[in-house]
Design an enzyme around this catalytic site. Structure first.
Site, PDB file in Angstrom:
ATOM      1  CG  ASP A  45      -2.174   0.813   1.091  1.00  0.00           C
ATOM      2  OD1 ASP A  45      -2.082   1.947   0.580  1.00  0.00           O
ATOM      3  OD2 ASP A  45      -3.257   0.351   1.501  1.00  0.00           O
ATOM      4  CG  ASP A  92       1.914   4.539  -6.936  1.00  0.00           C
ATOM      5  OD1 ASP A  92       0.843   4.031  -7.341  1.00  0.00           O
ATOM      6  OD2 ASP A  92       2.256   5.702  -7.221  1.00  0.00           O
ATOM      7  CB  VAL A  93      -1.171  -0.572  -7.594  1.00  0.00           C
ATOM      8  CG1 VAL A  93      -1.144  -1.368  -6.306  1.00  0.00           C
ATOM      9  CG2 VAL A  93      -2.299   0.462  -7.607  1.00  0.00           C
ATOM     10  CG  ASN A 119      -8.433  -4.299  -1.833  1.00  0.00           C
ATOM     11  OD1 ASN A 119      -9.668  -4.358  -1.788  1.00  0.00           O
ATOM     12  ND2 ASN A 119      -7.737  -3.470  -1.069  1.00  0.00           N
ATOM     13  CE1 TYR A 207     -14.527   2.774  -7.643  1.00  0.00           C
ATOM     14  CE2 TYR A 207     -16.671   1.886  -8.242  1.00  0.00           C
ATOM     15  CZ  TYR A 207     -15.536   1.837  -7.459  1.00  0.00           C
ATOM     16  OH  TYR A 207     -15.385   0.836  -6.521  1.00  0.00           O
ATOM     17  CE  LYS A 211     -13.409  -0.656  -8.844  1.00  0.00           C
ATOM     18  NZ  LYS A 211     -12.281  -1.382  -8.235  1.00  0.00           N
ATOM     19  CB  THR A 242     -14.305   1.007   2.991  1.00  0.00           C
ATOM     20  OG1 THR A 242     -14.500   1.621   1.709  1.00  0.00           O
ATOM     21  CG2 THR A 242     -14.747  -0.439   2.960  1.00  0.00           C
TER      22      THR A 242
HETATM   23  N1  LIG Z   1     -16.303   0.323  -0.522  1.00  0.00           N
HETATM   24  C1  LIG Z   1     -17.130   0.078  -1.528  1.00  0.00           C
HETATM   25  O1  LIG Z   1     -18.312   0.449  -1.504  1.00  0.00           O
HETATM   26  C2  LIG Z   1     -16.640  -0.694  -2.726  1.00  0.00           C
HETATM   27  C3  LIG Z   1     -17.601  -1.245  -3.600  1.00  0.00           C
HETATM   28  C4  LIG Z   1     -17.177  -1.938  -4.718  1.00  0.00           C
HETATM   29  C5  LIG Z   1     -15.832  -2.112  -4.966  1.00  0.00           C
HETATM   30  N2  LIG Z   1     -14.909  -1.566  -4.118  1.00  0.00           N
HETATM   31  C6  LIG Z   1     -13.498  -1.737  -4.445  1.00  0.00           C
HETATM   32  O2  LIG Z   1     -12.826  -2.377  -3.390  1.00  0.00           O
HETATM   33  C7  LIG Z   1     -11.450  -1.994  -3.395  1.00  0.00           C
HETATM   34  C8  LIG Z   1     -11.048  -1.549  -2.002  1.00  0.00           C
HETATM   35  O3  LIG Z   1     -11.746  -0.351  -1.678  1.00  0.00           O
HETATM   36  P1  LIG Z   1     -12.100   0.081  -0.194  1.00  0.00           P
HETATM   37  O4  LIG Z   1     -13.551   0.307  -0.164  1.00  0.00           O
HETATM   38  O5  LIG Z   1     -11.492  -0.840   0.771  1.00  0.00           O
HETATM   39  O6  LIG Z   1     -11.378   1.523  -0.170  1.00  0.00           O
HETATM   40  P2  LIG Z   1     -10.397   2.167   0.896  1.00  0.00           P
HETATM   41  O7  LIG Z   1     -10.246   3.594   0.463  1.00  0.00           O
HETATM   42  O8  LIG Z   1     -10.860   1.903   2.283  1.00  0.00           O
HETATM   43  O9  LIG Z   1      -9.023   1.382   0.677  1.00  0.00           O
HETATM   44  C9  LIG Z   1      -8.296   1.471  -0.523  1.00  0.00           C
HETATM   45  C10 LIG Z   1      -6.833   1.236  -0.236  1.00  0.00           C
HETATM   46  O10 LIG Z   1      -6.124   1.326  -1.470  1.00  0.00           O
HETATM   47  C11 LIG Z   1      -4.928   2.060  -1.255  1.00  0.00           C
HETATM   48  N3  LIG Z   1      -4.467   2.684  -2.488  1.00  0.00           N
HETATM   49  C12 LIG Z   1      -5.032   3.696  -3.180  1.00  0.00           C
HETATM   50  N4  LIG Z   1      -4.258   4.024  -4.225  1.00  0.00           N
HETATM   51  C13 LIG Z   1      -3.182   3.207  -4.194  1.00  0.00           C
HETATM   52  C14 LIG Z   1      -2.028   3.073  -4.998  1.00  0.00           C
HETATM   53  N5  LIG Z   1      -1.808   3.873  -6.055  1.00  0.00           N
HETATM   54  N6  LIG Z   1      -1.131   2.108  -4.671  1.00  0.00           N
HETATM   55  C15 LIG Z   1      -1.323   1.306  -3.610  1.00  0.00           C
HETATM   56  N7  LIG Z   1      -2.394   1.393  -2.796  1.00  0.00           N
HETATM   57  C16 LIG Z   1      -3.317   2.340  -3.090  1.00  0.00           C
HETATM   58  C17 LIG Z   1      -5.319   3.108  -0.204  1.00  0.00           C
HETATM   59  O11 LIG Z   1      -4.175   3.649   0.459  1.00  0.00           O
HETATM   60  C18 LIG Z   1      -6.214   2.300   0.715  1.00  0.00           C
HETATM   61  O12 LIG Z   1      -5.495   1.676   1.749  1.00  0.00           O
HETATM   62  C19 LIG Z   1     -11.318  -0.910  -4.463  1.00  0.00           C
HETATM   63  O13 LIG Z   1     -10.833  -1.480  -5.648  1.00  0.00           O
HETATM   64  C20 LIG Z   1     -12.735  -0.434  -4.641  1.00  0.00           C
HETATM   65  O14 LIG Z   1     -12.965   0.156  -5.897  1.00  0.00           O
HETATM   66  C21 LIG Z   1     -15.286  -0.875  -3.002  1.00  0.00           C
END
Ligand SMILES: NC(=O)c1ccc[n+]([C@@H]2O[C@H](COP(=O)([O-])OP(=O)(O)OC[C@H]3O[C@@H](n4cnc5c(N)ncnc54)[C@H](O)[C@@H]3O)[C@@H](O)[C@H]2O)c1
Length: 303
Positions: A45, A92-93, A119, A207, A211, A242
């Site tokens: 992360d 950094d992904v 993720n 977004y 996806k 989240t």
């Molecule tokens: N929360 C929702 O409602 C939801 C719904 C559908 C899908 N998702 C997907 O689930 C995944 C996780 O999301 P979440 O809800 O846990 O969000 P979150 O913001 O709580 O966590 C995301 C994490 O990704 C990290 N991150 C961001 N950019 C980065 C980068 N360039 N390199 C490395 N790490 C990076 C952040 O630091 C954070 O720790 C995402 O792909 C999101 O699109 C979330």
């Protein structure tokens, strides 16, 4: 359960899992679920600690200040003498060298890699400074929102898959679950897509685009590596509480109620709801599953 015909679908015993973005939200829950199932975790992360998310913290009643790896190491101590249950690597992904470095780190620290959970993801629409609680349509949206979104949500997943799969191919299958019947299993890719990979959301053009791309990337790469015994699948969560939703909660009105009402189950998702599917998709239960997704959305997509 010994000799069960369904095997032990809740076990990831001694598998090595790299989870991107596991400092927060779903990745953080997946890290804990994987450790509970016996896996060793690398959290890749931007930083080790969850970003501040006061509303979400209240909803989840979770400890949002402890780094994920500390939480995992405390709750699921390592049973190996020389390594922690969980380790953090800065990554950094969007940057290829950084992703390659995270895979290298996992292999140097734990000897191999069995699972990658792609993720890390962002919602640039709701985190942009101009977000005021209402989503903008495409003609009002700066192209930088699209560029940022695709860099993390698509390029990041593409790079994670590329470098994890290269490692899966370079090593022997895992001894405890490398073989099941006549099948060989070399590795497991789990991509975080979204319900918005299947349906649109007005105001979420970047977004939703990202996806949809993750869904197609999942299918294309599943086809590329099926013959090698590498599984590639996705999870499609509904709205889950989240940090990703923090700005929506902070700047909108009655957001909790509105989002809950969109899901027939009557509530928004909890990180553990998603983590359970992530365990299934990386284990024995998914032995003949590849190129598809599990929808975890309280019925959202059934409408
Ligand atoms: N929360 C929702 O409602 C939801 C719904 C559908 C899908 N998702 C997907 O689930 C995944 C996780 O999301 P979440 O809800 O846990 O969000 P979150 O913001 O709580 O966590 C995301 C994490 O990704 C990290 N991150 C961001 N950019 C980065 C980068 N360039 N390199 C490395 N790490 C990076 C952040 O630091 C954070 O720790 C995402 O792909 C999101 O699109 C979330």
């Amino acid at each position: 359960m010994a000799n069960s015909p369904i095997g032990n679908i809740a076990s990831l015993q001694d598998k090595i899992a790299l989870i991107t973005g596991a400092s927060s939200g779903l990745g953080r829950a997946i890290a804990q679920a994987y450790a509970a199932a016996g896996a060793y975790i690398v959290n890749a992360d931007l930083g080790p600690t969850p970003p501040a998310a006061p509303t979400i913290e209240q909803i989840n009643k979770a400890d949002y200040t402890t780094p994920t790896v500390d939480l995992v190491n405390k709750n699921y101590p390592s049973t190996k003498p020389d390594v922690d249950r969980a380790s953090y690597v800065k990554c950094d992904v969007t940057d290829e060298e950084s992703v390659k470095g995270a895979v290298k780190f996992a292999v140097e620290r734990y000897g191999r890699l069995d699972i990658i959970v792609n993720n890390a993801g962002i919602s640039a629409e709701s985190s942009s400074p101009s977000y005021d609680g209402t989503f903008k349509r495409i003609h009002e949206t700066d192209v930088s929102v699209l560029d940022k979104t695709l860099a993390v949500n698509v390029r990041g997943v593409w790079l994670g898959t590329k470098h994890a799969v290269a490692q899966f191919l370079a090593q022997e299958p895992h001894p405890t679950f490398g073989r099941s019947g006549s099948d060989v299993h070399r590795g497991w890719v789990v991509n975080l897509a979204s319900i918005l990979g299947s349906v649109g959301l007005a105001g979420g053009s970047a977004y939703s685009t990202s996806k949809g791309a993750v869904m197609q990337l999942t299918k294309a790469t599943a086809l590329e590596y099926a013959k090698d015994g590498i599984h590639v699948n996705a999870i499609q969560p509904g709205f889950t509480d989240t940090h990703l939703l923090e700005n929506m909660y902070a700047r909108g009105e009655n957001v909790g109620q509105t989002l809950s009402s969109l899901h027939p189950w009557g509530r928004t998702g909890r990180p553990d709801d998603i983590a359970r599917a992530a365990v299934f998709l990386a284990g024995e239960g998914a032995g003949w599953i590849t190129g598809t997704s599990i929808v975890v959305d309280g019925g959202y997509l059934a409408q």
